[in-house]
Every structure is written in structure tokens, then in C-alpha cells.
Design a protein around this motif. Structure first.
Motif, PDB file in Angstrom:
ATOM      1  N   GLU A   8       0.659  -1.286  -0.155  1.00 41.21           N
ATOM      2  CA  GLU A   8       0.413  -0.214  -0.222  1.00 41.21           C
ATOM      3  C   GLU A   8       0.652   1.123   0.007  1.00 41.21           C
ATOM      4  OE1 GLU A   8      -3.151  -0.012   2.571  1.00 41.21           O
ATOM      5  OE2 GLU A   8      -4.074  -1.816   2.632  1.00 41.21           O
ATOM      6  N   GLU A   9       0.560   2.344  -0.683  1.00 43.21           N
ATOM      7  CA  GLU A   9       0.865   3.748  -0.322  1.00 43.21           C
ATOM      8  C   GLU A   9       0.878   4.560   1.035  1.00 43.21           C
ATOM      9  OE1 GLU A   9       1.400   7.711  -3.757  1.00 43.21           O
ATOM     10  OE2 GLU A   9      -0.014   6.170  -3.135  1.00 43.21           O
ATOM     11  N   THR A  10       1.557   3.937   2.176  1.00 46.05           N
ATOM     12  CA  THR A  10       1.482   4.813   3.212  1.00 46.05           C
ATOM     13  C   THR A  10       1.611   6.409   3.310  1.00 46.05           C
ATOM     14  OG1 THR A  10       4.331   4.869   2.946  1.00 46.05           O
ATOM     15  CG2 THR A  10       2.970   2.561   3.887  1.00 46.05           C
ATOM     16  N   ILE A  11       2.228   7.317   2.036  1.00 40.09           N
ATOM     17  CA  ILE A  11       2.601   8.264   1.968  1.00 40.09           C
ATOM     18  C   ILE A  11       2.163   9.040   1.566  1.00 40.09           C
ATOM     19  CG2 ILE A  11       3.525  11.007   2.696  1.00 40.09           C
ATOM     20  CD1 ILE A  11       5.254   8.761   4.398  1.00 40.09           C
ATOM     21  N   PRO A  12       0.780   8.772   0.292  1.00 38.98           N
ATOM     22  CA  PRO A  12       0.572   9.443  -0.505  1.00 38.98           C
ATOM     23  C   PRO A  12       1.328  10.046  -1.337  1.00 38.98           C
ATOM     24  CG  PRO A  12      -1.222   8.918   0.373  1.00 38.98           C
ATOM     25  CD  PRO A  12      -0.272   9.537   1.511  1.00 38.98           C
ATOM     26  N   ASP A  13       1.937  10.660  -2.830  1.00 41.42           N
ATOM     27  CA  ASP A  13       2.317  11.426  -3.649  1.00 41.42           C
ATOM     28  C   ASP A  13       3.657  12.081  -2.686  1.00 41.42           C
ATOM     29  OD1 ASP A  13       0.229  11.588  -5.463  1.00 41.42           O
ATOM     30  OD2 ASP A  13      -1.203  12.792  -4.028  1.00 41.42           O
ATOM     31  N   PHE A  14       4.504  11.374  -2.015  1.00 37.84           N
ATOM     32  CA  PHE A  14       5.917  11.852  -1.162  1.00 37.84           C
ATOM     33  C   PHE A  14       6.611  11.862  -2.205  1.00 37.84           C
ATOM     34  CE2 PHE A  14       9.659  10.007   1.139  1.00 37.84           C
ATOM     35  CZ  PHE A  14       9.228  11.220   2.604  1.00 37.84           C
ATOM     36  N   HIS A  15       6.761  11.596  -3.229  1.00 30.91           N
ATOM     37  CA  HIS A  15       7.954  11.865  -3.967  1.00 30.91           C
ATOM     38  C   HIS A  15       7.220  12.104  -5.326  1.00 30.91           C
ATOM     39  CE1 HIS A  15      11.732  11.267  -2.300  1.00 30.91           C
ATOM     40  NE2 HIS A  15      11.723   9.771  -2.130  1.00 30.91           N
ATOM     41  N   ASN A  16       6.035  12.957  -5.818  1.00 32.95           N
ATOM     42  CA  ASN A  16       4.961  13.370  -6.384  1.00 32.95           C
ATOM     43  C   ASN A  16       6.072  15.042  -6.296  1.00 32.95           C
ATOM     44  OD1 ASN A  16       3.458  15.080  -8.095  1.00 32.95           O
ATOM     45  ND2 ASN A  16       2.335  14.117  -7.871  1.00 32.95           N
ATOM     46  N   THR A  17       7.058  15.134  -7.520  1.00 36.77           N
ATOM     47  CA  THR A  17       7.412  16.694  -7.715  1.00 36.77           C
ATOM     48  C   THR A  17       7.032  17.492  -8.179  1.00 36.77           C
ATOM     49  OG1 THR A  17       9.851  14.637  -8.248  1.00 36.77           O
ATOM     50  CG2 THR A  17       9.894  17.495  -8.014  1.00 36.77           C
ATOM     51  N   PRO A  18       6.073  17.066  -9.160  1.00 31.99           N
ATOM     52  CA  PRO A  18       5.146  18.429  -9.909  1.00 31.99           C
ATOM     53  C   PRO A  18       4.583  18.634  -9.059  1.00 31.99           C
ATOM     54  CG  PRO A  18       5.271  16.303 -11.569  1.00 31.99           C
ATOM     55  CD  PRO A  18       5.953  15.674  -9.914  1.00 31.99           C
ATOM     56  N   GLN A  19       3.332  17.745  -8.298  1.00 36.59           N
ATOM     57  CA  GLN A  19       2.560  18.764  -6.874  1.00 36.59           C
ATOM     58  C   GLN A  19       3.629  18.884  -6.171  1.00 36.59           C
ATOM     59  OE1 GLN A  19       0.581  16.012  -3.285  1.00 36.59           O
ATOM     60  NE2 GLN A  19      -0.378  15.556  -5.462  1.00 36.59           N
TER      61      GLN A  19
END
Length: 228
Positions: A8-19
Motif C-alpha cells: 500500500e501507498e503509506t504516504i500519498p505523493d511522497f515523491h510527486n515532484t510536480p505536486q
């Protein structure tokens, strides 16, 4: 070898650089002018590199880079080292293990290891890239990950500067918000942290051709079997 779909994704968008970039721009729009003036050149630096922030996510979405089970917080201090033998004992802080990109892990290792400076070093002349460290990281990673595909290998040199930019943006965002996330012990510490990361981005950009050439030689010499 654990299927990505089982994690599971524990921390959503952890490495979402555009975000991370978009969040910084949102904060800029809401920040009083006097506080913005302390970071005018830093914001200019970030904006000039907007074109690179979505590169890895775009490659993932196009199916060129696969999603894998990754640690996602591969700071050097998350590896326990035996004080007597200097051998690695184990990896810690496993709460961030989730689906991600191999380049996030390699990039964060580069970010935290290649420069001898402290993360909040105000003297930016101390922020340098130690090529022997990068070469050791690249060699070790390629030796340990024999399933990396062409695009992953081709972007190993790029990944360090992307993660440094991402973390720098997070520090700068927190500075503009009044230091609400990262703990500080002095005034403008998060701003110094951001500037250290941005200087590292610059240094990595200067070394990128040399790093790419080294990775290419490594991959060629080991005759890697690339995944599809």
C-alpha cells in the motif's frame, strides 16, 4: 521480488515532484511580500527548472520506467553501520516502503552522500560533489539491482538533482509558511536548508555529463540484462 500491487501507498505523493512544485507556487501566491523578498532568488532558481520536475513521473506514466517496491527515504543515516567492521547491518525507517521508482531511492542516496556539507550549511562554497562517492553509489546500485531497465540506468545521474530540487522546494515552502513542518533551531534555518539543496542541484548539473559517462561505462562493462 514482492509484487508492487501487494504494497500500500503509506504516504500519498511522497515523491510527486510536480505536486511539490505546485504547492510551493500556491504558497508563494499567499505569502506576504516582505517574507517573499527573503527568497526571491531562490524562487527564480526553482522556476527556471520547472521543466524537469515531471520528467520521472512522465516516464512512469508512459510505461517507460516501471513502478517498484522502494524505500523512498534512502538517507545515508537510514543504514545502520557496524562501528567495528564498517559493514552495513540493516536498513531502518521502513514506514516509507511503498510503490515508487528506483530513481527516487538512488536519487536520495546521491543527494545525502555526495556532498560533505551539513544540510543547513550557510556557506554554499562547501557544497560540492565528490565524484568518488557518486561512482561508489552507482557501482553498488547497479551491482545490487540487475533488473534495472535502460531508462532507469540512463536517468541515474539525473535522479540526484531532481530529488535535491524536490527537497529544496519542501524546505523553501516550509520557510515561507513560517517553519511549520521541519523543526528549526534558528532563524532562516529552512531557508539555508533550501539553498544548500539548490546549490547541490547546480553542482550536480555541472557534473552530470561526467556522471552519465561513468554510469554508461559501468552498464556496458557489466552487460546488464535490461527489463522490458
Amino acid at each position: 521480488d514482492i509484487p508492487v500491487g501487494d504494497i500500500e501507498e503509506t504516504i500519498p505523493d511522497f515523491h510527486n515532484t510536480p505536486q511539490r512544485y505546485n504547492r510551493l507556487m500556491e504558497v508563494v501566491a499567499e505569502t506576504p511580500l516582505d517574507r517573499l523578498q527573503t527568497a526571491e532568488k531562490d524562487l527564480e532558481f526553482v522556476r527556471s527548472r520547472e521543466g524537469m520536475v515531471s520528467k520521472l513521473i512522465d516516464l512512469r506514466d508512459a510505461g517507460i520506467i516501471p513502478e517498484r517496491v522502494t524505500h523512498n527515504d534512502t538517507k545515508i543515516n537510514n543504514v545502520m553501520i557496524d562501528a567495528e567492521t564498517d559493514e552495513a547491518v540493516c536498513v531502518i525507517d521502513l514506514d516509507t516502503v511503498m510503490p515508487g521508482l528506483s530513481l527516487y531511492d538512488f536519487g536520495d542516496m546521491v543527494r545525502t552522500a555526495v556532498s560533505p556539507s551539513a544540510e543547513d550549511e550557510p556557506d554554499l562554497s562547501k557544497v560540492v560533489v565528490r565524484m568518488p562517492i557518486f561512482e561508489a553509489l552507482a557501482k553498488g546500485y547497479l551491482d545490487g539491482c540487475d533488473c534495472l531497465c535502460d531508462a532507469e540506468i540512463e536517468n541515474l545521474a539525473f535522479s540526484g538533482k531532481l530529488i535535491a530540487l524536490e527537497i529544496g522546494m519542501r524546505f523553501l515552502t516550509d520557510h515561507l509558511l513560517g517553519d511549520v513542518y521541519f523543526k528549526t533551531s534558528r532563524k532562516n534555518q529552512n531557508l539555508d536548508r533550501a539553498r544548500t539543496q539548490f546549490q547541490l542541484v547546480q553542482e550536480l548539473e555541472n557534473c552530470e555529463p561526467q556522471m552519465e559517462a561513468f554510469v554508461h561505462r559501468l552498464a556496458k562493462a557489466r552487460r546488464k540484462t535490461y527489463c522490458a
